[in-house]
Design a protein around this motif. Structure first.
Motif, mmCIF file in Angstrom:
data_model
loop_
_atom_site.group_PDB
_atom_site.id
_atom_site.type_symbol
_atom_site.label_atom_id
_atom_site.label_comp_id
_atom_site.label_asym_id
_atom_site.label_seq_id
_atom_site.Cartn_x
_atom_site.Cartn_y
_atom_site.Cartn_z
ATOM 1 N N LYS A 157 -10.184 100.063 -75.688
ATOM 2 C CA LYS A 157 -9.025 99.634 -76.460
ATOM 3 C C LYS A 157 -7.740 99.725 -75.637
ATOM 4 N N GLU A 158 -7.637 100.784 -74.818
ATOM 5 C CA GLU A 158 -6.448 100.953 -73.982
ATOM 6 C C GLU A 158 -6.362 99.847 -72.929
ATOM 7 N N ARG A 159 -7.484 99.514 -72.341
ATOM 8 C CA ARG A 159 -7.487 98.471 -71.318
ATOM 9 C C ARG A 159 -7.150 97.112 -71.920
ATOM 10 N N LEU A 160 -7.638 96.850 -73.106
ATOM 11 C CA LEU A 160 -7.342 95.577 -73.759
ATOM 12 C C LEU A 160 -5.862 95.456 -74.093
ATOM 13 N N ILE A 161 -5.281 96.542 -74.600
ATOM 14 C CA ILE A 161 -3.855 96.535 -74.936
ATOM 15 C C ILE A 161 -3.020 96.308 -73.677
ATOM 16 N N GLU A 162 -3.395 96.954 -72.565
ATOM 17 C CA GLU A 162 -2.657 96.796 -71.307
ATOM 18 C C GLU A 162 -2.677 95.364 -70.794
ATOM 19 N N SER A 163 -3.800 94.686 -70.964
ATOM 20 C CA SER A 163 -3.955 93.343 -70.391
ATOM 21 C C SER A 163 -3.318 92.239 -71.230
ATOM 22 N N THR A 164 -3.019 92.518 -72.500
ATOM 23 C CA THR A 164 -2.550 91.479 -73.422
ATOM 24 C C THR A 164 -1.266 90.794 -72.965
ATOM 25 N N ALA A 165 -0.255 91.578 -72.555
ATOM 26 C CA ALA A 165 1.039 90.992 -72.169
ATOM 27 C C ALA A 165 0.891 90.035 -70.992
ATOM 28 N N SER A 166 0.106 90.439 -69.985
ATOM 29 C CA SER A 166 -0.099 89.581 -68.821
ATOM 30 C C SER A 166 -0.817 88.296 -69.207
ATOM 31 N N LEU A 167 -1.830 88.403 -70.038
ATOM 32 C CA LEU A 167 -2.587 87.223 -70.456
ATOM 33 C C LEU A 167 -1.725 86.267 -71.271
ATOM 34 N N LEU A 168 -0.866 86.819 -72.123
ATOM 35 C CA LEU A 168 0.038 85.986 -72.921
ATOM 36 C C LEU A 168 1.001 85.212 -72.027
ATOM 37 N N SER A 169 1.548 85.879 -71.015
ATOM 38 C CA SER A 169 2.537 85.236 -70.141
ATOM 39 C C SER A 169 1.929 84.109 -69.327
ATOM 40 N N ARG A 170 0.610 84.143 -69.133
ATOM 41 C CA ARG A 170 -0.072 83.112 -68.348
ATOM 42 C C ARG A 170 -0.812 82.122 -69.238
ATOM 43 N N ASP A 171 -0.570 82.200 -70.563
ATOM 44 C CA ASP A 171 -1.162 81.277 -71.531
ATOM 45 C C ASP A 171 -2.686 81.322 -71.509
ATOM 46 N N LEU A 172 -3.234 82.527 -71.286
ATOM 47 C CA LEU A 172 -4.684 82.678 -71.294
ATOM 48 C C LEU A 172 -5.197 83.219 -72.632
ATOM 49 N N ILE A 173 -4.283 83.649 -73.486
ATOM 50 C CA ILE A 173 -4.593 83.930 -74.886
ATOM 51 C C ILE A 173 -3.379 83.539 -75.714
ATOM 52 N N ASP A 174 -3.585 83.302 -77.001
ATOM 53 C CA ASP A 174 -2.485 83.002 -77.914
ATOM 54 C C ASP A 174 -1.941 84.295 -78.500
ATOM 55 N N VAL A 175 -0.716 84.233 -78.993
ATOM 56 C CA VAL A 175 -0.063 85.429 -79.508
ATOM 57 C C VAL A 175 -0.823 86.044 -80.683
ATOM 58 N N ASP A 176 -1.515 85.189 -81.466
ATOM 59 C CA ASP A 176 -2.241 85.695 -82.627
ATOM 60 C C ASP A 176 -3.740 85.866 -82.351
ATOM 61 N N GLU A 177 -4.127 85.748 -81.083
ATOM 62 C CA GLU A 177 -5.536 85.777 -80.738
ATOM 63 C C GLU A 177 -6.090 87.193 -80.620
ATOM 64 N N LEU A 178 -5.246 88.125 -80.164
ATOM 65 C CA LEU A 178 -5.704 89.505 -79.991
ATOM 66 C C LEU A 178 -4.537 90.454 -80.199
ATOM 67 N N ARG A 179 -4.231 90.713 -81.473
ATOM 68 C CA ARG A 179 -3.168 91.644 -81.801
ATOM 69 C C ARG A 179 -3.660 93.082 -81.695
ATOM 70 N N ALA A 180 -2.717 94.021 -81.688
ATOM 71 C CA ALA A 180 -3.081 95.439 -81.590
ATOM 72 C C ALA A 180 -4.003 95.842 -82.737
ATOM 73 N N SER A 181 -3.733 95.272 -83.917
ATOM 74 C CA SER A 181 -4.576 95.600 -85.082
ATOM 75 C C SER A 181 -5.996 95.063 -84.905
ATOM 76 N N ASP A 182 -6.124 93.911 -84.212
ATOM 77 C CA ASP A 182 -7.448 93.353 -83.936
ATOM 78 C C ASP A 182 -8.227 94.258 -82.991
ATOM 79 N N ILE A 183 -7.528 94.742 -81.947
ATOM 80 C CA ILE A 183 -8.170 95.632 -80.980
ATOM 81 C C ILE A 183 -8.611 96.916 -81.661
ATOM 82 N N GLU A 184 -7.756 97.441 -82.525
ATOM 83 C CA GLU A 184 -8.089 98.667 -83.248
ATOM 84 C C GLU A 184 -9.315 98.467 -84.124
ATOM 85 N N ALA A 185 -9.488 97.235 -84.630
ATOM 86 C CA ALA A 185 -10.631 96.918 -85.493
ATOM 87 C C ALA A 185 -11.900 96.610 -84.696
ATOM 88 N N GLY A 186 -11.781 96.640 -83.350
ATOM 89 C CA GLY A 186 -12.959 96.444 -82.518
ATOM 90 C C GLY A 186 -13.092 95.071 -81.889
#
Length: 258
Positions: free
Chosen positions: A60-89
């Motif tokens: 979960k920590e690694r996923l949260i860390e990578s989210t900002a970088s992936l968003l800035s490079r348009d490799l995920i959408d803003v609503d694709e992997l929110r913190a609440s989604d990561i917490e839910a698995g």
């Protein structure tokens, strides 16, 4: 696509593959894939691909860390992997890895970083189907669509993004080798290269609103097409013929373009 496991000469390794063309992007190190168990209380350190010790973290920590970088490079959408989604698995498409593209460049003129597949004549690219705005089409149909002009006010086509949409840049500076799943560095030994027509200093210096108007006239003026060629006009290669804004303006005037 994404992440595959290959055995070469008896040695197994993970490789990251471009989502569209299937070409190899990079070899992945075990540190790119490793996580600490959620129930593990100890601090665990392993060596990464640079032989540097770093602290292993939970998924979960690694996923949260990578989210900002992936968003800035348009490799995920803003609503694709929110913190609440990561917490839910929820994870990325390939666990810790998102969809990857075979090219990534910084456009210093527009101030963006774009991730895209540039192999637009690759066999797998040409035949791959994808749903774009509710319509199923091949990547070839998307990139080579006659309605998608080679160059316009936003730049020249250089490839397609992960969703199959043409990517346009005014300049390119390739991003260097990937350090890990969170950070990338710019290749300082490579300079920015302007895409046509931004490579011409006289054109680059024109105000964006005037450029937009010139492009409109170049694309729509039949007499101009008859004199300079329709294909060159639509691709803006016609600008090669002129040495200044004054020469372009005179050519448009001679063709009575409005």
């Amino acid at each position: 696509m994404g992440v595959i496991y290959k055995v070469i000469n008896g040695t197994g390794s993970y490789q990251e593959i471009c989502e569209h063309c299937g070409e190899k992007i990079q070899d992945l190190h075990v540190s790119d894939m490793a996580v600490k168990k959620e129930t593990e209380p100890r601090t665990i350190k392993i060596r990464d691909k640079r032989d540097t010790l770093f602290e292993l973290k939970k998924k979960k920590e690694r996923l949260i860390e990578s989210t900002a970088s992936l968003l800035s490079r348009d490799l995920i959408d803003v609503d694709e992997l929110r913190a609440s989604d990561i917490e839910a698995g929820k994870e990325l498409k390939y666990g810790l890895r998102a969809e990857a593209m075979c090219s990534e460049s910084i456009d210093d003129i527009r101030g963006i970083t774009a991730s895209f597949c540039y192999r637009v004549d690759n066999t797998k690219f040409l035949s791959k189907q994808i749903v774009i705005d509710g319509v199923t089409k091949t990547l070839s149909q998307s990139f080579h669509d006659a309605a998608e002009l080679k160059s316009n006010i936003t730049g020249s086509k250089v490839g397609v993004d992960r969703k199959g949409r043409p990517v346009r840049l005014k300049s390119q500076k390739p991003v260097g080798k990937i350090d890990d799943d969170r950070y990338r560095r710019v290749s300082e030994d490579k300079k920015y290269t302007e895409e046509m027509p931004e490579q011409y200093a006289w054109w680059a210096a024109i105000h964006p609103e005037r450029k937009k108007e010139y492009i409109r006239m170049i694309h729509s003026c039949v007499a101009f097409h008859e004199r300079y060629g329709k294909d060159d006009s639509y691709s803006l290669n016609v600008l090669l013929r002129f040495r200044s804004e004054d020469e372009l303006r005179a050519a448009l005037s001679d063709s009575r373009c409005e």
